[in-house]
Design an enzyme around this catalytic site. Structure first.
Site, PDB file in Angstrom:
ATOM      1  CB  CYS A 111      39.694  37.322  54.537  1.00  0.00           C
ATOM      2  SG  CYS A 111      39.216  35.540  54.435  1.00  0.00           S
ATOM      3  CG  HIS A 248      42.938  36.789  52.009  1.00  0.00           C
ATOM      4  ND1 HIS A 248      43.842  35.958  52.974  1.00  0.00           N
ATOM      5  CD2 HIS A 248      42.347  36.632  52.211  1.00  0.00           C
ATOM      6  CE1 HIS A 248      42.488  35.997  54.293  1.00  0.00           C
ATOM      7  NE2 HIS A 248      41.579  35.453  52.720  1.00  0.00           N
ATOM      8  CG  ASN A 278      41.606  31.478  54.772  1.00  0.00           C
ATOM      9  OD1 ASN A 278      42.304  33.328  55.831  1.00  0.00           O
ATOM     10  ND2 ASN A 278      41.008  32.255  54.349  1.00  0.00           N
TER      11      ASN A 278
END
Length: 359
Positions: A111, A248, A278
């Site tokens: 990520c 994020h 996500n």
């Protein structure tokens, strides 16, 4: 020393989606359960490869910058869901966009990948090695999902974002950054049943994305907040100087906790996890594009971005936006039509995952 200005930006969002109500037809959950714990209402499912998502996003960014793809010196793709391992996926994207002869490489920091890739490309420009780069983050996270497990099935989605970097003399672009990795407890977030450590001649079954949610929450909030503090100190800035926070997009609770810890008001925070879920490395790249499109990022905005991912990798970056917030040109690049719903796209995987579950 030259600076690496962001002169183009683009994204690629697959058309098919799966709502929370639709997810509840796959696993035992509800819209209220998912929304209250994650902030996610829907996620996208790609009908094409990671390379195709990356290609469309890159073409939009290149058109936005008003440059010829043949002038690009570097194509760097952040992904943990590559279309192919050998050759790397960036080489296929390089071919697709017409960046003839450009260096091409994949990078995987989960990520945190987009900020890692942005740092790598910026450093090459600052060193005078290259003049133009396209930095892409693209993911097909739904490919990893075990659709019999509620904890991961509700979280992830697919998509891509990209930026073009160009050498310039005035201070803008990525001006301060902090990256790192705490590998001590790397197993609290990982994918099992994948990789060359496995015996490929034995049945493997579905991949499992395993994570310890509470521990990750604590580490993500602490790690990203402290990294932001380090970057602000590097840049000799205070939080009052920051115009936009682009975190994020892993979980709305994490975003809100970081926002609270840093004392950043709602109007300065870019949030789009509700409609995309996500998308791992792609979350910041997509959010950056949408922050420009929505007018949150303005000329000369001071932007703080932070990420936390498997590894356990982390990153924070201070980005100074340039003068322009409108595209020089627009690309007509788009994905091929999709004739299936999100549920129809994942139906074979759902069936296989449920059949593989112990009885």
């Amino acid at each position: 020393m030259p600076y690496a200005h962001i002169t183009g930006w683009g994204k690629c969002i697959p058309p098919a989606s799966i709502s929370n109500d639709e997810i509840s037809k796959i696993v035992d959950t509800t819209d209220e359960w998912i929304t209250s714990r994650t902030g996610i209402k829907s996620r996208r499912v790609s009908h094409v490869s990671t390379a195709e998502l990356a290609t469309v996003a890159a073409k939009h960014a290149i058109a936005c910058a008003g440059i010829d793809a043949k002038d690009i010196d570097l194509v760097i793709l952040a992904t943990c869901t590559p279309s192919t391992m050998v050759a790397n996926t960036a080489s296929l994207v390089q071919k697709n966009i017409g960046a003839v002869g450009a260096a091409a490489m994949d990078t995987n920091a989960a990520c945190s990948g987009f900020l890692y890739a942005l740092q790598a490309a910026t450093a090459q420009i600052q060193a005078g090695m290259i003049k133009k780069a396209v930095v892409i983050a693209a993911e097909r996270m739904t490919w990893y999902v075990n659709w019999s497990r509620r904890d991961s099935a509700v979280l992830f989605g697919d998509g891509a974002g990209a930026v073009v970097l160009e050498a310039a003399d005035t201070p803008a672009g990525l001006l301060a950054t902090k990256t790192g990795c705490d590998s001590t407890d790397r197993d609290i977030l990982h994918i099992e049943n994948f990789g060359s450590d496995l015996n490929k001649y034995e049945p493997i079954g579905p991949s499992n994305l395993l994570f310890e949610g509470r521990e990750i929450f604590k580490r993500a909030v602490k790690g990203m907040s402290e990294a932001c503090d380090d970057v602000l100190a590097q840049a000799n800035l205070s939080l009052d100087d920051i115009n936009v926070l682009v975190p994020h997009q892993a979980n709305l609770r994490i975003i809100q906790a970081i926002q609270h810890r840093l004392k950043v008001p709602d109007e300065k925070v870019m949030v789009n996890i509700g409609q995309y879920g996500n998308t791992s490395a792609a979350t910041i790249a997509i959010a950056l594009c949408e922050a420009v499109e929505q007018g949150l990022i303005k000329p000369h905005s001071n932007i703080m971005s932070a990420a936390f991912g498997a590894g356990l990798t982390w990153a924070a970056s201070y980005i100074k936006w340039g003068e322009r917030v409108t595209p020089i040109s627009v690309s007509d690049a788009q994905l091929p039509p999709c004739d299936k719903t999100g549920l129809e796209l994942v139906a074979p995987a759902v069936k296989a995952c449920k059949e593989a579950e112990p009885t």
